[in-house]
Design a protein around this motif. Structure first.
Motif, mmCIF file in Angstrom:
data_model
loop_
_atom_site.group_PDB
_atom_site.id
_atom_site.type_symbol
_atom_site.label_atom_id
_atom_site.label_comp_id
_atom_site.label_asym_id
_atom_site.label_seq_id
_atom_site.Cartn_x
_atom_site.Cartn_y
_atom_site.Cartn_z
ATOM 1 N N ASN A 8 0.853 -1.184 0.000
ATOM 2 C CA ASN A 8 0.000 0.000 0.000
ATOM 3 C C ASN A 8 0.895 1.242 0.000
ATOM 4 O O ASN A 8 1.697 1.436 0.914
ATOM 5 C CB ASN A 8 -0.905 -0.027 1.234
ATOM 6 N N VAL A 9 0.765 2.076 -1.032
ATOM 7 C CA VAL A 9 1.667 3.221 -1.201
ATOM 8 C C VAL A 9 1.025 4.547 -0.798
ATOM 9 O O VAL A 9 1.542 5.618 -1.124
ATOM 10 C CB VAL A 9 2.204 3.289 -2.647
ATOM 11 N N ASN A 10 -0.076 4.499 -0.045
ATOM 12 C CA ASN A 10 -0.702 5.744 0.407
ATOM 13 C C ASN A 10 0.260 6.606 1.219
ATOM 14 O O ASN A 10 0.276 7.835 1.087
ATOM 15 C CB ASN A 10 -1.935 5.440 1.269
ATOM 16 N N ALA A 11 1.066 5.980 2.087
ATOM 17 C CA ALA A 11 1.969 6.753 2.954
ATOM 18 C C ALA A 11 3.017 7.491 2.140
ATOM 19 O O ALA A 11 3.442 8.598 2.513
ATOM 20 C CB ALA A 11 2.632 5.824 3.969
ATOM 21 N N ILE A 12 3.452 6.902 1.033
ATOM 22 C CA ILE A 12 4.399 7.589 0.160
ATOM 23 C C ILE A 12 3.738 8.834 -0.436
ATOM 24 O O ILE A 12 4.348 9.908 -0.502
ATOM 25 C CB ILE A 12 4.873 6.638 -0.956
ATOM 26 N N ALA A 13 2.477 8.694 -0.848
ATOM 27 C CA ALA A 13 1.761 9.836 -1.409
ATOM 28 C C ALA A 13 1.529 10.923 -0.367
ATOM 29 O O ALA A 13 1.592 12.123 -0.674
ATOM 30 C CB ALA A 13 0.430 9.371 -2.000
ATOM 31 N N SER A 20 4.865 20.993 -2.796
ATOM 32 C CA SER A 20 4.447 21.059 -4.198
ATOM 33 C C SER A 20 5.599 20.590 -5.086
ATOM 34 O O SER A 20 6.107 21.320 -5.940
ATOM 35 C CB SER A 20 4.025 22.489 -4.545
ATOM 36 N N LEU A 21 6.015 19.349 -4.851
ATOM 37 C CA LEU A 21 7.151 18.752 -5.534
ATOM 38 C C LEU A 21 6.779 17.328 -5.944
ATOM 39 O O LEU A 21 5.901 16.725 -5.334
ATOM 40 C CB LEU A 21 8.379 18.721 -4.616
ATOM 41 N N PRO A 22 7.459 16.791 -6.939
ATOM 42 C CA PRO A 22 7.088 15.452 -7.427
ATOM 43 C C PRO A 22 7.754 14.313 -6.688
ATOM 44 O O PRO A 22 7.727 13.181 -7.175
ATOM 45 C CB PRO A 22 7.537 15.495 -8.889
ATOM 46 N N TRP A 23 8.383 14.560 -5.554
ATOM 47 C CA TRP A 23 9.026 13.477 -4.822
ATOM 48 C C TRP A 23 8.629 13.498 -3.361
ATOM 49 O O TRP A 23 8.252 14.546 -2.834
ATOM 50 C CB TRP A 23 10.554 13.542 -4.978
ATOM 51 N N PRO A 24 8.682 12.328 -2.692
ATOM 52 C CA PRO A 24 9.041 11.031 -3.258
ATOM 53 C C PRO A 24 8.042 10.597 -4.330
ATOM 54 O O PRO A 24 6.854 10.876 -4.230
ATOM 55 C CB PRO A 24 9.020 10.085 -2.053
ATOM 56 N N SER A 25 8.540 9.907 -5.332
ATOM 57 C CA SER A 25 7.725 9.505 -6.466
ATOM 58 C C SER A 25 6.900 8.267 -6.125
ATOM 59 O O SER A 25 7.453 7.206 -5.832
ATOM 60 C CB SER A 25 8.625 9.213 -7.674
ATOM 61 N N VAL A 26 5.596 8.403 -6.174
ATOM 62 C CA VAL A 26 4.719 7.258 -5.907
ATOM 63 C C VAL A 26 4.935 6.156 -6.940
ATOM 64 O O VAL A 26 5.068 4.981 -6.603
ATOM 65 C CB VAL A 26 3.241 7.703 -5.885
ATOM 66 N N VAL A 27 5.018 6.547 -8.205
ATOM 67 C CA VAL A 27 5.210 5.537 -9.247
ATOM 68 C C VAL A 27 6.619 4.958 -9.200
ATOM 69 O O VAL A 27 6.814 3.747 -9.386
ATOM 70 C CB VAL A 27 4.878 6.112 -10.645
ATOM 71 N N GLY A 28 7.615 5.804 -8.898
ATOM 72 C CA GLY A 28 8.982 5.311 -8.839
ATOM 73 C C GLY A 28 9.199 4.314 -7.722
ATOM 74 O O GLY A 28 9.841 3.272 -7.909
ATOM 75 N N LEU A 29 8.642 4.596 -6.554
ATOM 76 C CA LEU A 29 8.806 3.681 -5.428
ATOM 77 C C LEU A 29 7.903 2.454 -5.569
ATOM 78 O O LEU A 29 8.255 1.368 -5.108
ATOM 79 C CB LEU A 29 8.552 4.416 -4.114
ATOM 80 N N SER A 30 6.762 2.605 -6.214
ATOM 81 C CA SER A 30 5.936 1.429 -6.525
ATOM 82 C C SER A 30 6.699 0.501 -7.455
ATOM 83 O O SER A 30 6.699 -0.731 -7.273
ATOM 84 C CB SER A 30 4.621 1.855 -7.170
ATOM 85 N N LYS A 31 7.362 1.068 -8.442
ATOM 86 C CA LYS A 31 8.169 0.258 -9.364
ATOM 87 C C LYS A 31 9.286 -0.456 -8.613
ATOM 88 O O LYS A 31 9.546 -1.644 -8.846
ATOM 89 C CB LYS A 31 8.749 1.147 -10.462
ATOM 90 N N LEU A 63 1.899 1.672 -15.311
ATOM 91 C CA LEU A 63 3.096 0.978 -14.831
ATOM 92 C C LEU A 63 2.847 -0.522 -14.732
ATOM 93 O O LEU A 63 3.648 -1.334 -15.230
ATOM 94 C CB LEU A 63 3.508 1.534 -13.459
ATOM 95 N N LEU A 64 1.763 -0.893 -14.084
ATOM 96 C CA LEU A 64 1.485 -2.312 -13.877
ATOM 97 C C LEU A 64 1.189 -3.021 -15.183
ATOM 98 O O LEU A 64 1.690 -4.127 -15.425
ATOM 99 C CB LEU A 64 0.326 -2.462 -12.888
ATOM 100 N N ARG A 65 0.397 -2.432 -16.045
ATOM 101 C CA ARG A 65 0.015 -3.113 -17.278
ATOM 102 C C ARG A 65 1.186 -3.222 -18.256
ATOM 103 O O ARG A 65 1.331 -4.232 -18.941
ATOM 104 C CB ARG A 65 -1.150 -2.369 -17.955
ATOM 105 N N GLN A 66 2.038 -2.206 -18.304
ATOM 106 C CA GLN A 66 3.109 -2.195 -19.291
ATOM 107 C C GLN A 66 4.368 -2.910 -18.814
ATOM 108 O O GLN A 66 5.049 -3.567 -19.604
ATOM 109 C CB GLN A 66 3.444 -0.753 -19.679
ATOM 110 N N GLU A 67 4.695 -2.771 -17.509
ATOM 111 C CA GLU A 67 5.966 -3.307 -17.028
ATOM 112 C C GLU A 67 5.827 -4.517 -16.103
ATOM 113 O O GLU A 67 6.770 -5.297 -15.968
ATOM 114 C CB GLU A 67 6.751 -2.206 -16.315
ATOM 115 N N PHE A 68 4.648 -4.664 -15.463
ATOM 116 C CA PHE A 68 4.457 -5.768 -14.518
ATOM 117 C C PHE A 68 3.073 -6.393 -14.737
ATOM 118 O O PHE A 68 2.231 -6.393 -13.834
ATOM 119 C CB PHE A 68 4.595 -5.263 -13.074
#
Length: 247
Positions: A8-13, A20-31, A63-68
Motif C-alpha cells: 500500500n503506497v498511500n503513505a508515500i503519497a 508542491s514537488l514530485p518526490w518522493p515519487s509514488v510511481v517510482g517507489l511502486s516500481k 506501470l502495472l500493465r506495461q511493465e508488470f
C-alpha cells in the motif's frame, strides 16, 4: 499456500503531498517495490486526494500493465458513483470496498452487511461485469462472510487492526481465534481471504499460521516505516520471508 504481498503506497503519497514537488515519487517507489518482489500495489484514492491523486491511479495502472502485467493492482474505496466511475476507467485486478466516510483518516471498521447489502450488491454487479474481482472489508466476525457471499463478493479482507494493536498474550490469542474462525467461515462460504491493517514483520507469521489459506495481505504503514530504516528492497524481501514463516 503462498500469500501475496500487496504494498500500500498511500503513505508515500502523503509524504509527497506535503510539498508542491514530485518526490518522493509514488510511481517510482511502486516500481522499486515490484522490482523487489512485491506481488502487487494497493492504493486508496479518497475524495479529498490527501494522499493518492486521481492522476496517480492511471499512472500506476500504466506501470502495472506495461511493465508488470503479472502483478495485481488493488484499489480500495467507498462505492460511491465517483469511485465506481474511477475504477471502471482504471480497470484494476481487484477493488476492495471499504465503509469509510470521506473525512476518516484511515479505515477503522468493516462493513455492516445488514444495512449495506443492497449498496454492495449493486456496486459488485457493476464491477464484476467488467471482469474486476471484488473484495469486502469486514471485521473479525465469522457471521459476516456468508452475507458477503450473498452480496456477490469474490473475497473478503479481514480488518486486522485489533490484532495488530494487541500486545498482551491473552488479547493476541483472542483476536487470532476470531481471525481464524472468520477465515474458516469465509472458506466455507467459497470466498478467498485477504487481510490488512497494522500488520508487521512481527505479527505476520502468527496470522499466516492461523489462516493458512490467506490469499493476500495489503500492508502500508508498517512496511513503509520499516523501509525508512532498512530500505524498500530489503523491507519487501523481509515481509515476503515473514509470510513464509509460521508463528
Amino acid at each position: 499456500m503462498k500469500t501475496s504481498l500487496s504494498v500500500n503506497v498511500n503513505a508515500i503519497a502523503y509524504l509527497r503531498n506535503r510539498r508542491s514537488l514530485p518526490w518522493p515519487s509514488v510511481v517510482g517507489l511502486s516500481k522499486l517495490a515490484l522490482q523487489s518482489g512485491a506481488d502487487g500495489i494497493t492504493i486508496h484514492p479518497r475524495p479529498d486526494e490527501r494522499h493518492i491523486r486521481r492522476d496517480d491511479v492511471f499512472i500506476l495502472e500504466r506501470l502495472l500493465r506495461q511493465e508488470f502485467p503479472d502483478r495485481e493492482y488493488n484499489i480500495e474505496g467507498y462505492p460511491s458513483d465517483d469511485f465506481l466511475d474511477l475504477v471502471s476507467r482504471a480497470k484494476p485486478d481487484q477493488v476492495t470496498f471499504v465503509p469509510d466516510l470521506p473525512d476518516q483518516s484511515t479505515s477503522d471498521h468493516g462493513w455492516d452487511l445488514s444495512g449495506n447489502a443492497d449498496l454492495l450488491k449493486a456496486a459488485t454487479e457493476r464491477l464484476k461485469k467488467q471482469g474486476i474481482r471484488v473484495s469486502f472489508f469486514i471485521d473479525e466476525d465469522p457471521s459476516i462472510p456468508e452475507l458477503c457471499k450473498a452480496a456477490g463478493a469474490d473475497r473478503i479482507e479481514i480488518y486486522t487492526a485489533p490484532y495488530g494493536g494487541a500486545f498482551e498474550r491473552d488479547q493476541i490469542d483472542f483476536h487470532l481465534r476470531n481471525l481464524q474462525n472468520t477465515g474458516r467461515a469465509a472458506a466455507n462460504a467459497g470466498l478467498e481471504i485477504n487481510a490488512g491493517h497494522d500488520l508487521t514483520l512481527e505479527n505476520l507469521p502468527a496470522l499466516k499460521n492461523a489462516i493458512p489459506q490467506l490469499a493476500e495481505v495489503s500492508i502500508g504503514h508498517a512496511l513503509i516505516s520499516d523501509a525508512l530504516a532498512l530500505g524498500l528492497p530489503a523491507t519487501v524481501k523481509a515481509y515476503q520471508e515473514a509470510l513464509q514463516s509460521r508463528g
